[in-house]
Design an enzyme around this catalytic site. Sequence first.
Site, PDB file in Angstrom:
ATOM      1  N   VAL A  89       9.754   3.868   9.160  1.00 57.30           N
ATOM      2  CA  VAL A  89      10.617   4.868   8.528  1.00 57.30           C
ATOM      3  C   VAL A  89      11.255   4.299   7.261  1.00 57.30           C
ATOM      4  O   VAL A  89      11.276   4.951   6.216  1.00 57.30           O
ATOM      5  CB  VAL A  89      11.686   5.378   9.525  1.00 57.30           C
ATOM      6  CG1 VAL A  89      12.763   6.187   8.808  1.00 57.30           C
ATOM      7  CG2 VAL A  89      11.025   6.215  10.617  1.00 57.30           C
ATOM      8  N   ALA A  92       8.660   4.074   4.474  1.00 55.89           N
ATOM      9  CA  ALA A  92       8.326   5.393   3.934  1.00 55.89           C
ATOM     10  C   ALA A  92       9.488   6.011   3.163  1.00 55.89           C
ATOM     11  O   ALA A  92       9.280   6.677   2.146  1.00 55.89           O
ATOM     12  CB  ALA A  92       7.910   6.330   5.068  1.00 55.89           C
ATOM     13  N   GLU A  93      10.705   5.788   3.636  1.00 52.23           N
ATOM     14  CA  GLU A  93      11.873   6.417   3.032  1.00 52.23           C
ATOM     15  C   GLU A  93      12.327   5.747   1.740  1.00 52.23           C
ATOM     16  O   GLU A  93      12.655   6.429   0.772  1.00 52.23           O
ATOM     17  CB  GLU A  93      13.041   6.433   4.021  1.00 52.23           C
ATOM     18  CG  GLU A  93      12.849   7.381   5.186  1.00 52.23           C
ATOM     19  CD  GLU A  93      12.998   8.850   4.811  1.00 52.23           C
ATOM     20  OE1 GLU A  93      13.431   9.158   3.687  1.00 52.23           O
ATOM     21  OE2 GLU A  93      12.668   9.688   5.652  1.00 52.23           O
ATOM     22  N   SER A  94      12.410   4.417   1.753  1.00 50.51           N
ATOM     23  CA  SER A  94      13.044   3.742   0.615  1.00 50.51           C
ATOM     24  C   SER A  94      12.303   2.520   0.105  1.00 50.51           C
ATOM     25  O   SER A  94      12.764   1.888  -0.841  1.00 50.51           O
ATOM     26  CB  SER A  94      14.450   3.292   1.012  1.00 50.51           C
ATOM     27  OG  SER A  94      14.364   2.251   1.978  1.00 50.51           O
ATOM     28  N   TYR A 180       4.461  13.171   5.380  1.00 49.79           N
ATOM     29  CA  TYR A 180       5.422  12.156   5.803  1.00 49.79           C
ATOM     30  C   TYR A 180       5.080  11.668   7.214  1.00 49.79           C
ATOM     31  O   TYR A 180       5.073  10.465   7.477  1.00 49.79           O
ATOM     32  CB  TYR A 180       6.838  12.737   5.758  1.00 49.79           C
ATOM     33  CG  TYR A 180       7.900  11.792   6.251  1.00 49.79           C
ATOM     34  CD1 TYR A 180       8.445  10.825   5.407  1.00 49.79           C
ATOM     35  CD2 TYR A 180       8.381  11.870   7.557  1.00 49.79           C
ATOM     36  CE1 TYR A 180       9.434   9.957   5.847  1.00 49.79           C
ATOM     37  CE2 TYR A 180       9.365  11.006   8.011  1.00 49.79           C
ATOM     38  CZ  TYR A 180       9.887  10.052   7.157  1.00 49.79           C
ATOM     39  OH  TYR A 180      10.853   9.198   7.606  1.00 49.79           O
TER      40      TYR A 180
END
Length: 190
Positions: A89, A92-94, A180
């Site tokens: 996560v 993928a997010e940051s 995502y």
Amino acid sequence: MRKKIFFYVAFFLFSEVLSADIYKYVSPDGKVYYTDRPAHRFYKRIIRTRPSSYNWAVGRMKGNKQKYNDIIAQAASKHQVDEKLVHAVIQAESAYHAQAISSAGAVGLMQLMPETAKRYGVRDRTDPVQNINGGTRYLKDLLKMFNSNLTLAVAAYNAGEGAVKKYNNSIPPYPETRNYVKQVLALYHK
């Protein structure tokens, strides 16, 4: 300049003084692109830079990943969430950048929205310890909410639990969310 990215981020900033916002696009086939010059409106800003403030380079993500390994391990253990899922996560997010800010207002390593941060007691969304703990607790709650269904929990992390429930406990038909989910699950199973 666009560069195809599967499991790592390559930012191309060539000097200490050069900076730019970084945008991310997930194509319908699940490929992820990062750029400082978005070619169309479907790119989402993930990092807002200030002049002379950031110099992202290839390999930076790996260093940041190492930097946060202990915090991630502690949060995963404390909240009983698979450490690999938390890493997937965050990547993928940051891309492991604690100062990342999305165009929607999500902030930090796990890209917490203000309401989510408040719900989990995160006062400073850019603080790695608070952000990772809040995001990991949110993942735990989503896994519980969706009976340990990893796919639905990941979809809810992106689109919100209301969207997953609205579509009868299935992945919402949003291209961004579908991509995502593919991206996070690929990183998780890597």
